[in-house]
Write a protein that holds these residues in place. Structure first.
Motif, PDB file in Angstrom:
ATOM      1  N   UNK A  76      -5.453   4.638  -5.428  1.00  0.00           N
ATOM      2  CA  UNK A  76      -5.010   3.756  -6.505  1.00  0.00           C
ATOM      3  C   UNK A  76      -4.357   2.498  -5.938  1.00  0.00           C
ATOM      4  N   UNK A  77      -3.570   2.656  -4.882  1.00  0.00           N
ATOM      5  CA  UNK A  77      -2.934   1.500  -4.260  1.00  0.00           C
ATOM      6  C   UNK A  77      -3.981   0.573  -3.642  1.00  0.00           C
ATOM      7  N   UNK A  78      -5.037   1.141  -3.099  1.00  0.00           N
ATOM      8  CA  UNK A  78      -6.110   0.317  -2.537  1.00  0.00           C
ATOM      9  C   UNK A  78      -6.743  -0.550  -3.624  1.00  0.00           C
ATOM     10  N   UNK A  79      -6.910  -0.004  -4.813  1.00  0.00           N
ATOM     11  CA  UNK A  79      -7.469  -0.782  -5.927  1.00  0.00           C
ATOM     12  C   UNK A  79      -6.498  -1.880  -6.348  1.00  0.00           C
ATOM     13  N   UNK A  80      -5.217  -1.552  -6.412  1.00  0.00           N
ATOM     14  CA  UNK A  80      -4.215  -2.578  -6.731  1.00  0.00           C
ATOM     15  C   UNK A  80      -4.325  -3.725  -5.736  1.00  0.00           C
ATOM     16  N   UNK A  81      -4.424  -3.398  -4.465  1.00  0.00           N
ATOM     17  CA  UNK A  81      -4.513  -4.437  -3.437  1.00  0.00           C
ATOM     18  C   UNK A  81      -5.797  -5.257  -3.556  1.00  0.00           C
ATOM     19  N   UNK A  82      -6.894  -4.621  -3.962  1.00  0.00           N
ATOM     20  CA  UNK A  82      -8.138  -5.367  -4.183  1.00  0.00           C
ATOM     21  C   UNK A  82      -8.016  -6.342  -5.355  1.00  0.00           C
ATOM     22  N   UNK A  83      -7.143  -6.027  -6.286  1.00  0.00           N
ATOM     23  CA  UNK A  83      -6.992  -6.845  -7.491  1.00  0.00           C
ATOM     24  C   UNK A  83      -6.017  -8.006  -7.318  1.00  0.00           C
ATOM     25  N   UNK A  84      -5.374  -8.123  -6.176  1.00  0.00           N
ATOM     26  CA  UNK A  84      -4.361  -9.165  -5.979  1.00  0.00           C
ATOM     27  C   UNK A  84      -4.882 -10.565  -6.324  1.00  0.00           C
ATOM     28  N   UNK A  85      -6.076 -10.961  -5.895  1.00  0.00           N
ATOM     29  CA  UNK A  85      -6.536 -12.307  -6.282  1.00  0.00           C
ATOM     30  C   UNK A  85      -6.616 -12.498  -7.798  1.00  0.00           C
ATOM     31  N   UNK A  86      -6.997 -11.456  -8.521  1.00  0.00           N
ATOM     32  CA  UNK A  86      -7.093 -11.550  -9.979  1.00  0.00           C
ATOM     33  C   UNK A  86      -5.707 -11.541 -10.624  1.00  0.00           C
ATOM     34  N   UNK A  87      -4.794 -10.801 -10.025  1.00  0.00           N
ATOM     35  CA  UNK A  87      -3.406 -10.823 -10.494  1.00  0.00           C
ATOM     36  C   UNK A  87      -2.852 -12.241 -10.349  1.00  0.00           C
ATOM     37  N   UNK A  88      -3.114 -12.859  -9.212  1.00  0.00           N
ATOM     38  CA  UNK A  88      -2.650 -14.233  -8.982  1.00  0.00           C
ATOM     39  C   UNK A  88      -3.270 -15.194  -9.991  1.00  0.00           C
ATOM     40  N   UNK A  89      -4.561 -15.031 -10.273  1.00  0.00           N
ATOM     41  CA  UNK A  89      -5.212 -15.893 -11.272  1.00  0.00           C
ATOM     42  C   UNK A  89      -4.553 -15.737 -12.639  1.00  0.00           C
TER      43      UNK A  89
ATOM     44  N   UNK B  65       7.162  -4.241 -18.443  1.00  0.00           N
ATOM     45  CA  UNK B  65       7.256  -2.815 -18.760  1.00  0.00           C
ATOM     46  C   UNK B  65       6.126  -2.086 -18.054  1.00  0.00           C
ATOM     47  N   UNK B  66       6.476  -1.040 -17.345  1.00  0.00           N
ATOM     48  CA  UNK B  66       5.505  -0.231 -16.610  1.00  0.00           C
ATOM     49  C   UNK B  66       5.545   1.175 -17.188  1.00  0.00           C
ATOM     50  N   UNK B  67       4.593   1.486 -18.048  1.00  0.00           N
ATOM     51  CA  UNK B  67       4.561   2.788 -18.706  1.00  0.00           C
ATOM     52  C   UNK B  67       3.701   3.760 -17.916  1.00  0.00           C
ATOM     53  N   UNK B  68       4.155   4.981 -17.786  1.00  0.00           N
ATOM     54  CA  UNK B  68       3.406   5.995 -17.052  1.00  0.00           C
ATOM     55  C   UNK B  68       3.469   5.766 -15.561  1.00  0.00           C
ATOM     56  N   UNK B  69       4.648   5.473 -15.058  1.00  0.00           N
ATOM     57  CA  UNK B  69       4.789   5.065 -13.662  1.00  0.00           C
ATOM     58  C   UNK B  69       4.956   6.221 -12.683  1.00  0.00           C
ATOM     59  N   UNK B  70       4.899   7.451 -13.147  1.00  0.00           N
ATOM     60  CA  UNK B  70       4.956   8.642 -12.305  1.00  0.00           C
ATOM     61  C   UNK B  70       6.143   8.578 -11.349  1.00  0.00           C
ATOM     62  N   UNK B  71       5.906   8.827 -10.074  1.00  0.00           N
ATOM     63  CA  UNK B  71       7.010   8.820  -9.108  1.00  0.00           C
ATOM     64  C   UNK B  71       7.313   7.435  -8.579  1.00  0.00           C
ATOM     65  N   UNK B  72       6.470   6.471  -8.865  1.00  0.00           N
ATOM     66  CA  UNK B  72       6.841   5.098  -8.628  1.00  0.00           C
ATOM     67  C   UNK B  72       6.252   4.363  -7.450  1.00  0.00           C
TER      68      UNK B  72
ATOM     69  N   UNK C  36       3.781   1.823  -8.606  1.00  0.00           N
ATOM     70  CA  UNK C  36       4.451   0.948  -9.566  1.00  0.00           C
ATOM     71  C   UNK C  36       5.354  -0.049  -8.857  1.00  0.00           C
ATOM     72  N   UNK C  37       6.110   0.438  -7.905  1.00  0.00           N
ATOM     73  CA  UNK C  37       7.011  -0.440  -7.157  1.00  0.00           C
ATOM     74  C   UNK C  37       6.205  -1.479  -6.380  1.00  0.00           C
ATOM     75  N   UNK C  38       5.128  -1.056  -5.748  1.00  0.00           N
ATOM     76  CA  UNK C  38       4.299  -1.994  -4.980  1.00  0.00           C
ATOM     77  C   UNK C  38       3.680  -3.050  -5.889  1.00  0.00           C
ATOM     78  N   UNK C  39       3.194  -2.638  -7.054  1.00  0.00           N
ATOM     79  CA  UNK C  39       2.607  -3.605  -7.992  1.00  0.00           C
ATOM     80  C   UNK C  39       3.658  -4.607  -8.460  1.00  0.00           C
ATOM     81  N   UNK C  40       4.848  -4.133  -8.761  1.00  0.00           N
ATOM     82  CA  UNK C  40       5.909  -5.048  -9.203  1.00  0.00           C
ATOM     83  C   UNK C  40       6.276  -6.036  -8.097  1.00  0.00           C
ATOM     84  N   UNK C  41       6.270  -5.572  -6.849  1.00  0.00           N
ATOM     85  CA  UNK C  41       6.537  -6.479  -5.725  1.00  0.00           C
ATOM     86  C   UNK C  41       5.492  -7.589  -5.669  1.00  0.00           C
ATOM     87  N   UNK C  42       4.229  -7.219  -5.881  1.00  0.00           N
ATOM     88  CA  UNK C  42       3.152  -8.215  -5.869  1.00  0.00           C
ATOM     89  C   UNK C  42       3.385  -9.246  -6.967  1.00  0.00           C
ATOM     90  N   UNK C  43       3.666  -8.770  -8.179  1.00  0.00           N
ATOM     91  CA  UNK C  43       3.892  -9.685  -9.305  1.00  0.00           C
ATOM     92  C   UNK C  43       5.073 -10.611  -9.033  1.00  0.00           C
TER      93      UNK C  43
END
Length: 85
Positions: free
Chosen positions: A12-25, A40-47, A50-57
């Motif tokens: 899942x983290x690998x997919x998040x990292x692949x999406x970084x250019x689209x997140x930036x757009x 708001x991050x719903x369904x964030x499990x152990x985090x 979620x934490x890595x995605x928030x850092x990217x944003x």
């Protein structure tokens, strides 16, 4: 942040990292300058992811000077999820 989800969430983290250019757009299209930002991050499990995605944003928002104040990030999951361990 331990737990079986974190131990098995690298794909899942690998997919998040692949999406970084689209997140930036997407962030480039935001006009949030005069507003407070709440994420708001719903369904964030152990985090882990979620934490890595928030850092990217947040890092990109800071890099592009779109933050005028600290954002509020809310992580939410099941009541049995203990973020303190």
């Amino acid at each position: 942040m331990a737990g079986s989800y974190n131990q098995n969430s690298d794909p899942q983290l690998a997919i998040i990292n692949l999406m970084i250019p689209y997140i930036h757009l997407g962030i480039d299209e935001l006009d949030i300058s005069p507003l407070s930002l709440i994420i708001a991050d719903f369904g964030s499990s152990h985090g882990k992811n979620s934490i890595e995605a928030m850092k990217i944003f947040i890092n990109y928002l800071q890099k592009t000077n779109k933050l005028t104040a600290s954002p509020l990030v809310v992580h939410n999951d099941l009541p049995t999820n203990d973020w303190t361990t």
